[in-house]
Design an enzyme around this catalytic site. Structure first.
Site, PDB file in Angstrom:
ATOM      1  N   GLU A   1      67.471 -46.969  47.466  1.00 51.05           N
ATOM      2  CA  GLU A   1      67.702 -45.766  48.272  1.00 51.05           C
ATOM      3  C   GLU A   1      66.493 -45.500  49.173  1.00 51.05           C
ATOM      4  O   GLU A   1      65.347 -45.436  48.696  1.00 51.05           O
ATOM      5  CB  GLU A   1      67.956 -44.555  47.350  1.00 51.05           C
ATOM      6  CG  GLU A   1      68.187 -43.274  48.140  1.00 51.05           C
ATOM      7  CD  GLU A   1      68.803 -42.132  47.324  1.00 51.05           C
ATOM      8  OE1 GLU A   1      69.135 -42.339  46.138  1.00 51.05           O
ATOM      9  OE2 GLU A   1      68.933 -41.036  47.901  1.00 51.05           O
TER      10      GLU A   1
ATOM     11  N   ASP B   1      74.983 -38.411  40.233  1.00 55.00           N
ATOM     12  CA  ASP B   1      74.496 -37.069  39.902  1.00 55.00           C
ATOM     13  C   ASP B   1      74.271 -36.254  41.169  1.00 55.00           C
ATOM     14  O   ASP B   1      73.929 -35.076  41.105  1.00 55.00           O
ATOM     15  CB  ASP B   1      73.250 -37.127  39.007  1.00 55.00           C
ATOM     16  CG  ASP B   1      72.084 -37.846  39.647  1.00 55.00           C
ATOM     17  OD1 ASP B   1      72.235 -38.369  40.767  1.00 55.00           O
ATOM     18  OD2 ASP B   1      71.002 -37.883  39.014  1.00 55.00           O
ATOM     19  N   SER B   2      74.525 -36.866  42.341  1.00 52.54           N
ATOM     20  CA  SER B   2      74.569 -36.105  43.594  1.00 52.54           C
ATOM     21  C   SER B   2      75.616 -35.000  43.492  1.00 52.54           C
ATOM     22  O   SER B   2      75.624 -34.068  44.305  1.00 52.54           O
ATOM     23  CB  SER B   2      74.893 -37.034  44.775  1.00 52.54           C
ATOM     24  OG  SER B   2      76.049 -37.799  44.509  1.00 52.54           O
TER      25      SER B   2
ATOM     26  N   ASP C   1      76.137 -42.311  36.790  1.00 54.14           N
ATOM     27  CA  ASP C   1      74.701 -42.059  36.630  1.00 54.14           C
ATOM     28  C   ASP C   1      74.374 -41.471  35.272  1.00 54.14           C
ATOM     29  O   ASP C   1      75.069 -40.553  34.797  1.00 54.14           O
ATOM     30  CB  ASP C   1      74.249 -41.005  37.658  1.00 54.14           C
ATOM     31  CG  ASP C   1      73.796 -41.627  38.959  1.00 54.14           C
ATOM     32  OD1 ASP C   1      73.402 -42.805  38.966  1.00 54.14           O
ATOM     33  OD2 ASP C   1      73.831 -40.904  39.976  1.00 54.14           O
TER      34      ASP C   1
HETATM   35  O1  KIV Z   1      73.799 -39.734  42.870  1.00 55.05           O
HETATM   36  C1  KIV Z   1      74.211 -40.423  43.803  1.00 55.05           C
HETATM   37  O2  KIV Z   1      75.215 -40.130  44.458  1.00 55.05           O
HETATM   38  C2  KIV Z   1      73.476 -41.631  44.145  1.00 55.05           C
HETATM   39  C3  KIV Z   1      73.757 -42.226  45.488  1.00 55.05           C
HETATM   40  C4  KIV Z   1      73.081 -41.445  46.535  1.00 55.05           C
HETATM   41  C5  KIV Z   1      73.439 -43.659  45.556  1.00 55.05           C
HETATM   42  O3  KIV Z   1      72.660 -42.092  43.395  1.00 55.05           O
END
Ligand code: KIV
Length: 276
Positions: free
Chosen positions: A193, A56-57, A95
């Site tokens: 994280e 979700d980044s 995610d």
């Molecule tokens: O959302 C994401 O990209 C993540 C990574 C930072 C592990 O959870």
């Protein structure tokens, strides 16, 4: 039909949970990257990453939001589908975004969407004691689950910013206990994280499932970074754990291969990438 699937996989077998378990047992580091579209997915696959996360980044690096909170299930399914089309060998993780797992039934429905519509193979959710029941429920429905601990970006408005977690000893002990409970509930992987190196080591040693770290030190079973950080596309201040692989690289594929190599030969993360 089964024969066809087996033949397709025989030259370059796809990564599965058992591959990752074997890697943990043998000490081979697991190289993971985030990805959000088909073109980069092809490159990440060619670079031989083991796990690809549609994180979700994407809310921050693709949509330009300040946090991951605005990301929706529709966003996740859209990007997951695109990435799935570009991948062959790596395992595809996605995610569950903010507020998409308020209880176990909604979590199950959304996890099923990510798998059936998006092509995800592992479902990641930001986890704590309140998610133990949900993890158990998903695992009970044959869904591969990754529990995300440490800094949880979806909680940023509640916790007050993107900060290293687990520095105080009571918080560290709580995180270890949470990790063990989530594993007992059926989590197949754990992602840590932004936590101190030593806590990353303790959790990795306490669990039998693979543990992937981002800013969690060199002792976790694998490492993950945001693709755009590795390719030096992200602008602004970068976290200390970021590895810019474009320096000296001949192009994107070379940079991604350098990242995978650095994880595998343990030159990344170096001491300067970790937290005390
Ligand atoms: O959302 C994401 O990209 C993540 C990574 C930072 C592990 O959870």
């Amino acid at each position: 039909m089964y024969t066809q699937l087996q033949m397709r996989d025989s030259a370059r077998p796809s990564v599965s949970l058992s591959t990752l378990e074997r890697m943990k047992a043998s000490g081979e580091k697991i190289a993971c990257l985030t990805c959000y579209d088909a073109s980069f997915a092809v490159l990440v696959d060619e670079a031989d990453a083991d796990v690809v996360l549609v994180g979700d980044s994407l809310g921050m690096v693709i949509q330009g939001q300040d946090t991951t909170v605005p990301v929706t299930m529709d966003d996740m399914v859209y990007h997951c589908k695109a990435v799935a089309r570009g991948l062959q060998r790596p395992m595809l993780m996605a995610d569950l975004p903010f507020a998409s797992y308020p209880n176990r039934d909604v979590a199950l429905a959304n996890a099923v969407r990510l798998m059936q519509q998006g092509g995800a193979e592992v479902i990641k959710l930001e986890s704590g004691p309140s998610q133990i029941d949900t993890v158990e429920y998903l695992a009970g429905h044959d869904i591969a689950v990754c529990a995300h601990l440490g800094l949880k970006p979806q909680s940023v408005h509640k916790t007050g910013g993107f900060r290293v977690q687990g520095r105080e000893s009571d918080a560290a002990e709580r995180m270890i206990a949470n990790a063990k409970s989530l594993e007992s509930a059926g989590a197949d992987m754990v992602l840590l994280e932004c936590i101190p190196n030593e806590l990353g080591r303790r959790i990795t040693e306490a669990l039998s499932v693979p543990v992937i770290g981002i800013g969690a030190g060199p002792h976790t079973d694998g490492q993950i970074l945001v693709l755009y950080d590795v390719l030096d596309i992200t602008t602004g201040r970068k976290p200390r754990f970021v590895l810019n692989c474009m320096q000296g690289a001949s192009g994107n594929l070379d940079a991604l291969q350098r990242y995978v190599r650095a994880v595998k030969d343990r030159s990344y993360p170096a001491p300067e990438h970790g937290f005390a």
